[in-house]
Design a protein around this motif. Structure first.
Motif, short mmCIF file in Angstrom:
data_model
loop_
_atom_site.label_atom_id
_atom_site.label_comp_id
_atom_site.label_asym_id
_atom_site.label_seq_id
_atom_site.Cartn_x
_atom_site.Cartn_y
_atom_site.Cartn_z
N ASN A 163 0.87 -1.18 0.00
CA ASN A 163 0.00 0.00 0.00
C ASN A 163 0.90 1.22 0.00
O ASN A 163 2.12 1.11 0.13
CB ASN A 163 -0.94 -0.01 1.20
CG ASN A 163 -0.22 0.08 2.51
OD1 ASN A 163 0.30 1.12 2.89
ND2 ASN A 163 -0.14 -1.03 3.24
N HIS A 164 0.28 2.37 -0.16
CA HIS A 164 1.07 3.59 -0.25
C HIS A 164 0.70 4.51 0.91
O HIS A 164 -0.44 4.93 1.04
CB HIS A 164 0.80 4.28 -1.58
CG HIS A 164 1.62 5.50 -1.78
ND1 HIS A 164 2.90 5.45 -2.26
CD2 HIS A 164 1.36 6.79 -1.52
CE1 HIS A 164 3.39 6.68 -2.31
NE2 HIS A 164 2.47 7.51 -1.86
N TYR A 165 1.67 4.80 1.75
CA TYR A 165 1.40 5.65 2.92
C TYR A 165 1.54 7.10 2.53
O TYR A 165 2.51 7.48 1.88
CB TYR A 165 2.38 5.29 4.04
CG TYR A 165 2.21 6.14 5.27
CD1 TYR A 165 1.08 6.00 6.06
CD2 TYR A 165 3.17 7.08 5.64
CE1 TYR A 165 0.91 6.79 7.18
CE2 TYR A 165 3.01 7.85 6.77
CZ TYR A 165 1.89 7.70 7.54
OH TYR A 165 1.71 8.48 8.65
N ASP A 166 0.58 7.91 2.96
CA ASP A 166 0.63 9.30 2.53
C ASP A 166 0.41 10.26 3.70
O ASP A 166 0.12 11.43 3.56
CB ASP A 166 -0.33 9.42 1.31
CG ASP A 166 -1.31 10.52 1.33
OD1 ASP A 166 -0.81 11.60 1.35
OD2 ASP A 166 -2.51 10.32 1.27
N GLY A 167 0.62 9.75 4.92
CA GLY A 167 0.49 10.61 6.09
C GLY A 167 1.84 11.19 6.50
O GLY A 167 2.76 11.27 5.70
N ASN A 189 6.61 9.66 9.82
CA ASN A 189 7.10 9.45 11.17
C ASN A 189 6.65 8.05 11.58
O ASN A 189 5.49 7.70 11.45
CB ASN A 189 6.48 10.53 12.06
CG ASN A 189 6.86 10.39 13.50
OD1 ASN A 189 6.48 9.42 14.15
ND2 ASN A 189 7.60 11.34 14.02
N ALA A 207 6.30 6.58 14.45
CA ALA A 207 5.33 6.49 15.54
C ALA A 207 3.92 6.78 15.04
O ALA A 207 2.96 6.15 15.47
CB ALA A 207 5.71 7.45 16.66
N VAL A 208 3.79 7.72 14.11
CA VAL A 208 2.47 8.04 13.56
C VAL A 208 1.93 6.83 12.80
O VAL A 208 0.77 6.45 12.97
CB VAL A 208 2.55 9.28 12.63
CG1 VAL A 208 1.26 9.45 11.87
CG2 VAL A 208 2.87 10.52 13.43
N THR A 250 0.54 4.20 15.00
CA THR A 250 -0.70 4.43 15.75
C THR A 250 -1.89 3.76 15.09
O THR A 250 -2.90 3.55 15.72
CB THR A 250 -1.06 5.93 15.87
OG1 THR A 250 -1.05 6.51 14.58
CG2 THR A 250 -0.12 6.66 16.79
N PHE A 251 -1.82 3.45 13.79
CA PHE A 251 -3.06 2.93 13.20
C PHE A 251 -2.92 1.72 12.29
O PHE A 251 -3.89 1.05 12.03
CB PHE A 251 -3.81 4.06 12.49
CG PHE A 251 -3.31 4.36 11.11
CD1 PHE A 251 -4.08 4.04 10.00
CD2 PHE A 251 -2.09 4.96 10.93
CE1 PHE A 251 -3.62 4.32 8.74
CE2 PHE A 251 -1.63 5.24 9.66
CZ PHE A 251 -2.40 4.92 8.55
N TYR A 252 -1.74 1.42 11.79
CA TYR A 252 -1.64 0.22 10.96
C TYR A 252 -0.23 -0.30 10.88
O TYR A 252 0.66 0.22 11.53
CB TYR A 252 -2.30 0.44 9.60
CG TYR A 252 -1.44 0.99 8.48
CD1 TYR A 252 -0.71 2.15 8.63
CD2 TYR A 252 -1.39 0.33 7.26
CE1 TYR A 252 0.04 2.65 7.59
CE2 TYR A 252 -0.64 0.83 6.22
CZ TYR A 252 0.08 1.98 6.39
OH TYR A 252 0.81 2.47 5.35
N VAL A 253 -0.04 -1.36 10.09
CA VAL A 253 1.25 -2.06 10.16
C VAL A 253 2.35 -1.42 9.33
O VAL A 253 3.52 -1.65 9.58
CB VAL A 253 1.10 -3.53 9.70
CG1 VAL A 253 0.24 -4.28 10.66
CG2 VAL A 253 0.53 -3.61 8.29
N ALA A 277 4.23 -7.05 9.72
CA ALA A 277 3.84 -6.18 10.83
C ALA A 277 5.01 -5.90 11.77
O ALA A 277 4.88 -5.14 12.72
CB ALA A 277 2.70 -6.82 11.61
N ARG A 312 4.20 -17.22 11.49
CA ARG A 312 4.59 -18.51 10.98
C ARG A 312 5.36 -18.36 9.68
O ARG A 312 5.19 -17.38 8.96
CB ARG A 312 3.35 -19.37 10.77
CG ARG A 312 2.96 -20.16 12.01
CD ARG A 312 1.75 -21.00 11.76
NE ARG A 312 0.61 -20.16 11.38
CZ ARG A 312 0.01 -20.21 10.22
NH1 ARG A 312 0.44 -21.04 9.30
NH2 ARG A 312 -1.01 -19.43 9.96
N VAL A 360 3.60 -17.30 6.45
CA VAL A 360 3.17 -15.89 6.48
C VAL A 360 4.36 -14.97 6.24
O VAL A 360 4.29 -14.01 5.46
CB VAL A 360 2.49 -15.57 7.83
CG1 VAL A 360 2.15 -14.09 7.91
CG2 VAL A 360 1.26 -16.43 8.04
#
Lengths: 317, 290, 450
Positions: B117-121, B124, B126-127, B130-133, B139, B209, B212
Motif C-alpha cells: 500500500n502507499h502511505y501518505d500521512g 514518522n 510512531a504516527v 498508531t493505526f496500521y502495520v 507487521a 509462521r 506468512v
C-alpha cells in the motif's frame, strides 16, 4: 491501471482553507481603503503601495534564498499583506527610498530574524513603521503633500490633542467618508469598516480583538470627555475611534495571527490593553497617535497571555 | 557642573545599594554543592543523551558523587575506561561492562519486502504505528521514516534510501539506547561489540509462521530451526517462530549463517565460512560489500 | 435548535450518495473470519475447535471478564481454523475461520419478522440477555453495551440519549435503520429504558435528516411510545461524540476524564445498537449482522447492506462494482474518523458502520506549511484544547507538558487537522501524545498500587 491503496491516519479530508487564501482575503479587504485613498490623495498612493509590496516580497525572497538558504515562502502572500499594511501606515508624500528601508526593517528585522511567518513576536509592518517614525520623524509626519484642501500640516489627532474643545466643531461625516488628514490607509473609516466586515464574514478574523479595542477606546474617551465639560458626550469617543489609525490598527494590524493571542479570552484582554494604551498615549503622551505603540506593547504581552489564558476545557466550570 | 555631580552621586549610591542587596541575596540563597560534581561532569562526554538513565550528564555526575555504590551507574557513551577513571577519582569501584553496539534487526529491503500500500500521512514511524502495520505486509519490519535517526545524537544512524532500511555505523554508535526507545517496532538491540565491528545476528523480528513471513518478505526468519541445530554453543533459541542468537554465548563460528535458507542471519565485517561451494555465493557478497 | 457548546466544523455531509438506497440483505458469505476482539476490553476466548460444526447464532467466543463481549457464529458450517489473520489494517489478530454449509439457526432464536413489543423482564434479566448476545456500541466505539447499562452503585441514570446523529460524512447506516426499522429501534429504546429504569429517552437526530425526524415522530405518536422524544439538532461535526451529544441534548457537560456520562445521569446508546438490543431481548438473536454503508463518489454503485459479521470486505466491494482503478483510499468508517484499510481480505466487524471509498485526490494531504498561529484549531476543538500546542509538545516529546495541557481529553475527531490552513497534520502527533500520556498515567497508577 491498477488500484493502489493509500493509507494515512484520520482525518482523510480537509476543509480546503489555505494560508495563502487567508492572506489574499486580507489584501482584498484592504482594497476599498486603497481605492478611496487613491481617489482622495492621488496616484502616488498606488505608487507607494506598489513600492512597499514589491520591496517586502523581494526582501523576503532574497533572505530566504541567500541568507536562510531555504525554500522561499513568498507564495503564502504574507509579505504582500505586510507591504500593503506598511504603505497604509505612511504619509503619501514620503520619499520612495524611505519606503524601501521600511520594508527592509519590516521583513528583515520584524519577520525573518525570528524565523518568518508564524514565529515573529511583533507585527512586521508595525516594526517597519515604528522604525521609520523614529528614524525619519520629519518625513513621517509631513501630511501636507497630496491633500488638495489641506488646512494645515497636522492631523486631526494632533489638533485635538492640544485643543480638545475643538472636538465639537468636527464634521464626523468627513472623517467617515475620507476627508481627513493622515496616513494613506487611515483616510476613510467607512472603507476600513467594509473591509473588516468582509474579513469577519470570511472568518479570517473574529470580532473579539477589534471590538474590544474600539470599545475600550470609546469607554475611555467617554470618561475623559466627561471630565472636560462635565457632560457625557458622544463626540470624543467617536472622534478617537474614527481618527488616526484606530480602525486600521484594530481591524487589520492587531488581528495579525502570529502576534495576537490564541484564545477568545486572551484576545479580549489583548484588545482592552491596546485600547487603553492607545488612549493614554493619545491623551497624555508625547505622540499624537498611539495605536502602533499600543499594538507593539501588547504584541510583547501575547506570549504571556497565551500561557495563562487557556481555552475553557470541556466539562469544566 | 552641579547636575553632573548630582548624577554621578545618585548613580553611585544606587549602585552601592543594589550591590549590597545582591550580596545578601546571594548569601541567603547559596547552595552548598560538592565541587567534585563539576569535575566529574567535565570527565563525562557532555552529550546529555540520557543513555545512563538520568536527565543529563550533570544529573549523572551528581549521582556518581553522592551515591556510595556506583556499580549500577554506567555511561555507555564514555565507556569502561572513562568510568574507571571517574571511579578512581572518586575512590569508588567502577562497574565492569563490555562495549556494546546498537543493532537493527530487520533485513526487509524494498526489494525483498514489497510495498502493498502507499502511505501518505506524516513521515514518522510512531504516527504510522498508531493505526496500521506499515507499507509492507510484515507487521514487524522497519517502517523506514527514521524516528531512530532523529533520536540518535551521535549521527550513528542513517537511512539507506536504496534499501529503505536504517543502518548503524558501529564506530559512531555509543550504545546510549536512544534508538531502542525510539523504534516503535522494537527493532534495535544493544549487543556485545566484537573487535573490528564483527557481528552476527538474526535480522528479523517477525513472530509469524514461516508461510506468512515468506509471503510478506523474502529475507525474514521463518523459524525453521536449522541454525539452532547446527550451533555448537547453544547460543541460538527459537521462540515464537523466531530465532535469536544470544550474543553472550555466540563465538562467531558462523556455522548458522550457512544454514539459514532465507538469509535472515546477517554477518558483518566477516567472511562467511567457505564450506560447500554451493552456499559460497549466497547473499554473503552483498553483506560484505556494504 | 440545540447543538454542542464549543468548537466543531461543518464538513459537507456527502450523504446523498447512499441515503436513498434501501437496506439490502445480501447473500450469505461462503467463508467468514470472526475476530475474537471486536470490542473495547479483553479479547474473547474461542470455545470451539477446528473441525467443529457450528450453527448460526451459536456462541463461539466467550467473553473474558466483565469488560469484554461474547462472539457468535454468523453462519452455520465447519470451523476450518483458529489462527492469526490480518484485519483491515494488516494487523494479525486471532480469528475463527468458518466455512458455510447451509443456513441452520440455533433453535432458540425467533426468526419471525413481526414486532414483539411487550417486555416484562427485569432490568437485570435484560442486561444479562444483552451481555449474552455480545452487543457492543455499533456506532463505531464498540464499547460493550452491558457494561454501559450496569450503573455503578451510588449513581443513578435519569435519562437515555439515543444517538441518531451520524455526524460522520458519507455514512447512512443509522439513517436507513431509523427510516426502515423505526419500530424495532423504538422498542429497543423502550427495553433500554426499562433496563436503566428511566422514564425519558431522547433521540438526537441532526437536521440534515428531516425525513428521519418526521418518520420517528410519526411512529412514536402512532404506536404510542411513551417517554421517547426526538430532538432535532443543528448539523455540526462531531455531534455524534458521546460528550458532545450529551451537551447538545441536556446542555450539561460531562466533567473531564475519568468522569463518565453517568456522572451527569445520562446513558448514551446508538440507534443501531437499540435495534440489536431489541433483537437480543425479544428474539433471542445475538449480534451476528449489521447494516454497513458502502459509499463513495467513484464507486460503481453505493449500498446499505445488511450483512453478516465476518464477511470479507472484498465480497462487499465486489457487490458495489469492485474497487475503482487508480489511487484510492478505502476507509473503515467515514472520512473524519475512519481507519484506512490496506488489506481487503479482512472481515466486517461489529463496529464497522460503513466503508467509504475516496479517490487519491479527494483524500490527498496538502503540503505542510508552518503554523501561522491563526488559532483556527483552537476554535474548532470541541474539547476546549489547544491542538497547535499539543501537537508541538508531542513532536518535541514533552509528555509531561502535554499531560498538563489535558491531551488525554482529545476525542480524535480530527477537527483540528481538518481546519488547519497550513495543512499541519495536528492530530497525527496529538494521537501519539495522547497514547504516550495514557501509558504514563497507567504506569504511574500501577506503581502507586504497589
Amino acid at each position: 491501471m491498477a488500484t493502489r491503496l493509500f493509507a494515512a491516519p484520520s482525518p482523510h479530508i480537509h476543509g480546503g482553507e489555505k494560508s495563502s487564501r487567508i492572506m489574499g482575503d486580507v489584501v482584498l479587504a484592504l482594497m476599498p481603503a486603497l481605492a478611496i485613498s487613491t481617489y482622495v490623495l492621488g496616484w502616488r498612493v498606488l505608487f507607494i503601495t506598489a513600492v512597499a509590496v514589491a520591496s517586502c516580497v523581494l526582501f523576503e525572497w532574497l533572505i530566504c534564498r541567500f541568507l536562510l538558504k531555504r525554500r522561499s515562502t513568498i507564495h503564502d502572500l504574507s509579505a504582500v499583506v505586510t507591504g500593503v499594511l506598511l504603505a497604509f501606515n505612511l504619509p503619501v508624500g514620503i520619499p520612495w527610498w524611505i519606503v524601501v528601508i521600511g520594508a527592509l526593517v519590516a521583513i528583515g528585522i520584524g519577520k525573518m530574524t525570528f524565523g518568518g511567518l508564524g514565529t515573529n513576536p511583533f507585527n512586521p509592518a508595525l516594526t517597519g513603521r515604528i522604525f521609520l517614525l523614529i528614524a525619519y520623524p520629519v518625513a513621517m509626519t509631513d501630511w501636507t503633500t497630496g491633500v488638495p484642501d489641506s488646512l494645515s500640516g497636522s492631523t486631526l489627532l494632533s489638533d485635538i490633542k492640544y485643543a480638545p474643545e475643538l472636538v465639537s466643531s468636527l464634521n464626523f461625516m468627513d472623517m467617515f467618508g475620507g476627508d481627513m488628514n493622515g496616513s494613506m490607509g487611515e483616510i476613510s473609516a467607512l472603507a476600513l469598516i467594509i473591509g473588516g466586515i468582509y474579513l469577519l464574514w470570511r472568518r479570517v478574523i473574529t470580532w473579539h480583538i477589534p471590538v474590544s479595542i474600539l470599545g475600550t477606546m470609546a469607554l475611555f474617551g467617554l470618561c475623559v470627555g466627561a471630565t472636560y465639560g462635565g457632560t457625557i458626550t458622544y463626540e470624543l469617543p467617536l472622534f478617537h475611534i474614527l481618527a488616526g489609525g484606530a480602525l486600521l490598527g484594530a481591524i487589520y494590524m492587531a488581528t495579525d495571527y502570529s502576534t495576537s493571542p490564541m484564545t477568545h479570552k486572551g484576545m479580549i484582554i489583548y484588545g482592552v490593553g491596546i485600547g487603553a494604551i492607545t488612549m493614554i498615549i493619545r491623551l497624555w503622551g508625547a505622540y499624537p497617535e498611539g495605536m502602533s505603540f499600543a499594538i507593539f506593547i501588547m504584541n510583547a504581552a501575547t506570549p504571556i497571555i497565551n500561557k495563562y489564558l487557556r481555552p475553557k476545557r470541556f466539562g469544566t466550570k | 557642573m552641579n547636575t553632573l555631580v548630582l548624577t554621578v552621586l545618585t548613580l553611585g549610591v544606587l549602585g552601592i545599594l543594589l550591590a549590597v542587596i545582591l550580596y545578601f541575596v546571594a548569601q541567603k540563597f547559596h547552595v552548598e554543592e560538592d565541587p567534585r560534581i563539576d569535575d566529574v561532569e567535565k570527565m563525562l562526554p557532555g552529550a546529555n543523551c540520557g543513555g545512563c538513565g538520568f536527565a543529563g550528564c550533570r544529573a549523572m555526575a551528581d549521582a556518581l558523587v553522592t551515591r556510595d555504590n556506583i556499580s549500577s551507574l554506567f555511561c555507555p557513551v564514555a565507556g569502561g575506561e572513562t568510568m574507571k577513571s571517574i571511579a578512581g577519582f572518586l575512590g569508588k569501584t567502577a562497574p565492569d561492562k563490555e562495549p556494546m553496539v546498537a543493532t537493527m534487526r530487520c533485513g526487509g529491503t524494498c526489494q525483498k519486502r514489497p510495498k502493498v500500500n502507499h502511505y501518505d500521512g506524516t513521515l514518522n514511524c510512531a504516527v504510522v504505528n498508531t493505526f496500521y502495520v506499515g507499507e509492507s505486509a510484515c507487521a514487524f519490519g522497519c517502517i523506514g521514516y527514521g524516528d531512530c535517526v532523529d533520536a540518535c545524537k551521535f549521527g550513528a544512524l542513517h537511512l539507506n534510501t536504496e534499501t529503505g532500511l536504517v543502518e548503524v555505523d558501529p564506530d559512531k554508535c555509543t550504545a546510549c539506547g536512544a534508538c531502542v526507545k525510539a523504534c516503535p517496532k522494537g527493532l534495535f538491540e544493544l549487543r556485545k561489540k566484537w573487535p573490528k565491528n564483527r557481528a552476527i545476528y538474526v535480522a528479523c523480528r517477525s513472530k509469524n509462521r514461516g508461510a506468512v513471513v515468506m509471503k510478506a518478505c523474502k529475507a525474514g526468519c521463518i523459524g525453521c530451526g536449522k541454525c539452532a541445530k547446527v550451533c555448537a554453543f547453544d547460543a541460538i533459541t527459537i521462540d515464537n517462530n523466531l530465532a535469536y542468537i544470544d550474543p553472550d554465548k555466540c563465538k562467531l563460528c558462523r556455522k548458522c549463517y550457512n544454514e539459514c535458507p532465507t538469509g535472515a542471519i546477517r554477518l558483518e565485517n566477516m567472511e562467511p565460512l567457505a564450506k560447500e561451494p554451493k552456499v559460497a555465493n549466497t547473499p554473503a557478497s552483498d553483506v560484505v560489500a556494504k | 435548535m440545540n447543538t454542542f457548546p464549543i468548537g466543531g466544523i461543518h464538513p459537507s455531509d456527502n450523504k446523498e450518495w447512499s441515503k436513498d438506497k434501501a437496506i439490502e440483505v445480501i447473500e450469505l458469505p461462503n467463508e467468514v473470519l470472526i475476530p475474537m476482539i471486536q470490542h473495547i476490553g479483553a479479547p474473547a476466548t474461542p470455545i470451539v475447535q477446528k473441525g467443529d460444526r457450528v450453527l448460526t447464532g451459536q456462541l463461539i467466543g466467550q467473553a473474558t471478564g466483565f469488560v469484554s463481549a461474547n462472539i457468535h457464529s454468523p453462519i452455520s458450517g465447519t470451523v476450518t481454523a483458529i489462527d492469526a489473520y490480518p484485519n483491515g489494517q494488516g494487523q494479525r489478530r486471532i480469528m475463527i475461520a468458518i466455512k458455510r454449509e447451509g443456513d441452520e439457526w440455533l433453535e432458540s432464536i425467533d426468526r419471525s419478522t413481526e414486532l414483539k413489543r411487550e417486555c416484562n423482564l427485569s432490568s437485570k434479566e435484560i442486561i444479562e440477555k444483552v451481555k449474552d448476545a455480545g452487543i457492543v456500541g455499533l456506532g463505531g466505539a464498540q464499547f460493550p453495551t452491558h457494561v454501559k447499562l450496569s450503573i455503578p452503585d451510588g449513581q443513578k441514570a435519569e435519562m437515555l440519549i439515543v444517538n441518531g446523529v451520524e455526524c460522520e460524512p458519507y455514512l447512512t447506516s443509522d439513517y436507513r435503520n431509523m427510516l426502515e426499522r423505526a419500530e424495532m429501534m423504538l422498542t429497543g429504546v423502550e427495553i433500554l429504558m426499562r433496563a436503566l429504569n428511566v422514564e425519558r429517552a431522547v433521540i438526537g437526530v441532526e437536521n440534515n435528516k428531516p425525513d428521519a425526524i418526521a418518520h420517528l415522530e410519526e411512529v412514536i405518536a402512532r404506536d404510542n411510545y411513551r417517554g421517547i422524544e426526538v430532538m432535532p439538532l443543528k448539523m455540526r461535526y462531531p455531534q455524534g461524540g458521546e460528550k458532545q451529544l450529551i451537551a447538545a441534548v441536556t446542555g450539561r457537560q460531562v466533567a473531564p476524564p475519568p468522569a463518565l456520562p453517568i456522572s451527569e445521569g445520562v446513558v448514551v446508546s446508538n440507534v443501531s445498537t437499540a435495534i440489536a438490543v431489541y433483537e437480543a431481548v425479544q428474539k433471542n438473536k445475538p449480534l451476528i449482522e449489521r447494516v454497513v454503508t458502502i459509499t463513495g463518489k467513484h464507486l460503481g454503485s453505493t449500498h446499505n447492506f445488511l450483512t453478516r459479521l465476518g464477511t470479507p470486505l472484498n465480497s462487499l466491494l465486489d457487490l458495489a462494482g469492485g474497487l475503482p482503478e487508480g489511487d484510492v483510499k478505502l476507509l473503515n468508517g467515514g472520512p473524519m474518523m475512519g481507519r484506512a484499510i490496506v488489506d481487503i481480505t479482512g472481515p466486517i466487524n461489529k463496529g464497522c458502520s460503513g466503508i467509504t471509498i475516496l479517490s487519491g485526490k479527494e483524500a490527498a494531504r496538502g503540503k505542510e506549511n508552518v503554523c501561522i498561529k491563526c488559532a483556527k484549531c483552537v476554535e474548532a476543538c470541541p474539547m476546549g484544547l489547544e491542538p497547535y500546542l499539543l501537537s508541538k509538545l508531542a513532536k518535541l516529546q514533552k509528555w509531561d507538558m502535554a499531560e498538563e495541557h489535558n491531551t488525554i481529553d482529545c476525542i480524535e475527531c480530527g477537527c483540528c487537522s481538518y481546519t488547519c490552513p497550513s495543512y499541519i497534520p495536528l492530530l497525527d502527533y496529538i494521537r501519539i501524545g495522547k497514547q504516550t500520556v495514557m501509558t504514563n498515567i497507567r504506569a504511574r497508577a500501577t506503581a502507586n498500587k504497589k
